[in-house]
Each structure stands twice: as structure tokens, then as C-alpha cells.
Design a protein around this motif. Structure first.
Motif, PDB file in Angstrom:
ATOM      1  N   VAL A 150      -2.918  16.526  51.256  1.00  0.00           N
ATOM      2  CA  VAL A 150      -2.130  15.307  50.655  1.00  0.00           C
ATOM      3  C   VAL A 150      -0.778  15.122  51.574  1.00  0.00           C
ATOM      4  O   VAL A 150      -0.294  16.179  51.967  1.00  0.00           O
ATOM      5  N   ALA A 151      -0.540  13.806  51.824  1.00  0.00           N
ATOM      6  CA  ALA A 151       0.775  13.453  52.309  1.00  0.00           C
ATOM      7  C   ALA A 151       1.729  12.910  51.241  1.00  0.00           C
ATOM      8  O   ALA A 151       1.067  12.462  50.025  1.00  0.00           O
TER       9      ALA A 151
ATOM     10  N   GLY B 257       2.882  -0.450  45.751  1.00  0.00           N
ATOM     11  CA  GLY B 257       2.587   0.951  46.161  1.00  0.00           C
ATOM     12  C   GLY B 257       2.985   2.010  44.980  1.00  0.00           C
ATOM     13  O   GLY B 257       2.720   2.879  44.891  1.00  0.00           O
ATOM     14  N   LEU B 258       4.101   1.469  44.188  1.00  0.00           N
ATOM     15  CA  LEU B 258       4.715   2.374  43.175  1.00  0.00           C
ATOM     16  C   LEU B 258       4.075   2.316  41.861  1.00  0.00           C
ATOM     17  O   LEU B 258       4.165   3.077  40.941  1.00  0.00           O
TER      18      LEU B 258
ATOM     19  N   GLY C  19      14.600  22.300  42.050  1.00  0.00           N
ATOM     20  CA  GLY C  19      15.296  20.755  42.353  1.00  0.00           C
ATOM     21  C   GLY C  19      14.549  20.164  43.387  1.00  0.00           C
ATOM     22  O   GLY C  19      14.910  18.838  43.367  1.00  0.00           O
ATOM     23  N   LEU C  20      13.472  20.478  43.934  1.00  0.00           N
ATOM     24  CA  LEU C  20      12.783  19.782  44.932  1.00  0.00           C
ATOM     25  C   LEU C  20      11.583  18.921  44.150  1.00  0.00           C
ATOM     26  O   LEU C  20      10.966  19.545  43.218  1.00  0.00           O
ATOM     27  N   LYS C  21      11.620  17.801  44.332  1.00  0.00           N
ATOM     28  CA  LYS C  21      10.658  16.801  43.633  1.00  0.00           C
ATOM     29  C   LYS C  21       9.030  17.109  44.445  1.00  0.00           C
ATOM     30  O   LYS C  21       9.058  17.006  45.716  1.00  0.00           O
ATOM     31  N   LEU C  22       8.309  17.461  43.618  1.00  0.00           N
ATOM     32  CA  LEU C  22       6.925  17.878  44.035  1.00  0.00           C
ATOM     33  C   LEU C  22       6.091  16.700  43.777  1.00  0.00           C
ATOM     34  O   LEU C  22       5.165  16.035  44.689  1.00  0.00           O
TER      35      LEU C  22
ATOM     36  N   ARG D 295       1.295  11.738  41.868  1.00  0.00           N
ATOM     37  CA  ARG D 295       1.649  11.012  43.020  1.00  0.00           C
ATOM     38  C   ARG D 295       2.501  11.927  43.743  1.00  0.00           C
ATOM     39  O   ARG D 295       3.787  12.013  43.303  1.00  0.00           O
ATOM     40  N   TYR D 296       2.078  12.567  44.883  1.00  0.00           N
ATOM     41  CA  TYR D 296       2.794  13.651  45.749  1.00  0.00           C
ATOM     42  C   TYR D 296       4.093  12.980  46.275  1.00  0.00           C
ATOM     43  O   TYR D 296       3.930  11.701  46.968  1.00  0.00           O
ATOM     44  N   ALA D 297       5.067  13.713  46.268  1.00  0.00           N
ATOM     45  CA  ALA D 297       6.376  13.539  46.946  1.00  0.00           C
ATOM     46  C   ALA D 297       6.456  14.265  48.581  1.00  0.00           C
ATOM     47  O   ALA D 297       7.356  13.884  49.223  1.00  0.00           O
TER      48      ALA D 297
END
Length: 175
Positions: free
Chosen positions: A115-116, A19-20, A46-49, A73-75
Motif C-alpha cells: 500500500v501507498a 478522496g477523503l 506519534g507517527l500516523k499509520l 486509509r493508510y497514511a
């Protein structure tokens, strides 16, 4: 530990690793073959998008006028409407007239789904200059406007991008 348990753990680890991996939609796995040129992470306060990867023809540097693909690839979860509006805001930073921004946002509303976390959107700049989009490997739209495509991908790849470090990581320029 039982052999069955070890087998289940190994299977779960392999599934997670798969998946990665970066895998373009099948429609992009054509000639010329595209390979990952660069990768980076987009953060906001600082938040991963999302994690981004730029694909170019095998062995070739990134060129604005050549075919390439950008994978995000959304976080975290985002509504498609928010993706369309934020893309419009970033394109506006390029000095694009408001009437064009409104048209672009309307086009993107028809392309971007909600997106999720873990979802992948791939945008590709085609050889004819237009853009095609996929969500989790399924085609979700195309925009046959080379000026739009240049401006849209410019969000990440133009020298004037808001995120020059991400651009350098993706394009490998200035290294």
C-alpha cells in the motif's frame, strides 16, 4: 483572478474532498446498507499509520456476530508482507497457537497488497462469518474461516485490543 483559475481551484478542492470521503466498495453497498459508526486514527510513537472507520448496518450498534466493515486509509507506504506479519503478531497477542498464526499469515499474504499513502483496504465480516477484502475498491480476496475473521477483526475490535481508545472510537462503546 480569472474565472478559469477559480474553476480549476474549486475542482481540485472538490476532488481532494471526495478522496477523503468514506465510500465502501460497491459490493458492500448492498442490503443491509452500511454506515459509518465510528472513526479513529492509529498512531505508533506519534507517527500516523492510518485512519480507521467502522461501518455497521444503518442505525445498528457494532455486534461481533453481525456483518460489518472496517476501512483502513493508510497514511504511509507498507509492504503487503509487513501487513500480513504485523497482523499475525497482533493475533498472537490473543493467545492463538503459533501453528494457527503461521497459517493466518500465509492466508493474509495472499490478500494484502503493498500500500501507498492514501490507499484504502476494507475488510468486511460477512453474514456467514467469513471475511472479504478490497484494496482501493477492488476485491483482493476472501477467507472463509469464521474463527480467522473473529481473530483478525479482534485486532481492532476485541476488548483485549492493544488500542482500546481506537476500539472505543470505532464502536462507540463506553461513551
Amino acid at each position: 483572478m480569472s474565472a478559469k483559475f477559480n474553476s480549476l481551484v474549486l475542482s481540485a478542492c472538490l476532488a481532494l474532498m471526495a478522496g477523503l470521503a468514506h465510500a465502501l466498495p460497491p459490493a458492500l453497498a448492498q442490503t443491509p446498507a452500511l454506515e459509518v459508526l465510528g472513526k479513529g486514527t492509529m498512531r505508533w510513537f506519534g507517527l500516523k499509520l492510518y485512519d480507521a472507520a467502522l461501518f455497521t448496518p444503518a442505525g445498528a450498534p457494532w455486534q461481533a456476530g453481525a456483518p460489518y466493515a472496517l476501512e483502513l486509509r493508510y497514511a504511509r507506504a507498507f509492504e503487503g508482507e509487513a501487513l500480513a506479519r504485523s497482523s499475525g503478531d497482533e493475533i498472537a497477542r490473543q493467545g492463538v497457537p503459533q501453528a494457527e498464526i503461521e497459517r493466518y499469515v500465509e492466508l493474509l499474504r495472499g490478500v494484502f497488497p503493498d500500500v501507498a499513502a492514501g490507499d484504502v483496504i476494507v475488510g468486511a465480516r460477512r453474514a456467514d462469518g467469513g471475511a472479504s477484502f478490497w484494496h482501493n475498491g477492488r476485491p483482493v480476496g476472501r477467507i472463509d474461516d469464521p474463527v480467522f475473521a473473529r481473530r483478525f477483526f479482534g485486532i481492532w475490535l476485541a476488548p483485549t485490543t492493544r488500542e482500546p481508545a481506537l476500539r472505543r472510537a470505532l464502536t462507540k462503546e463506553g461513551r
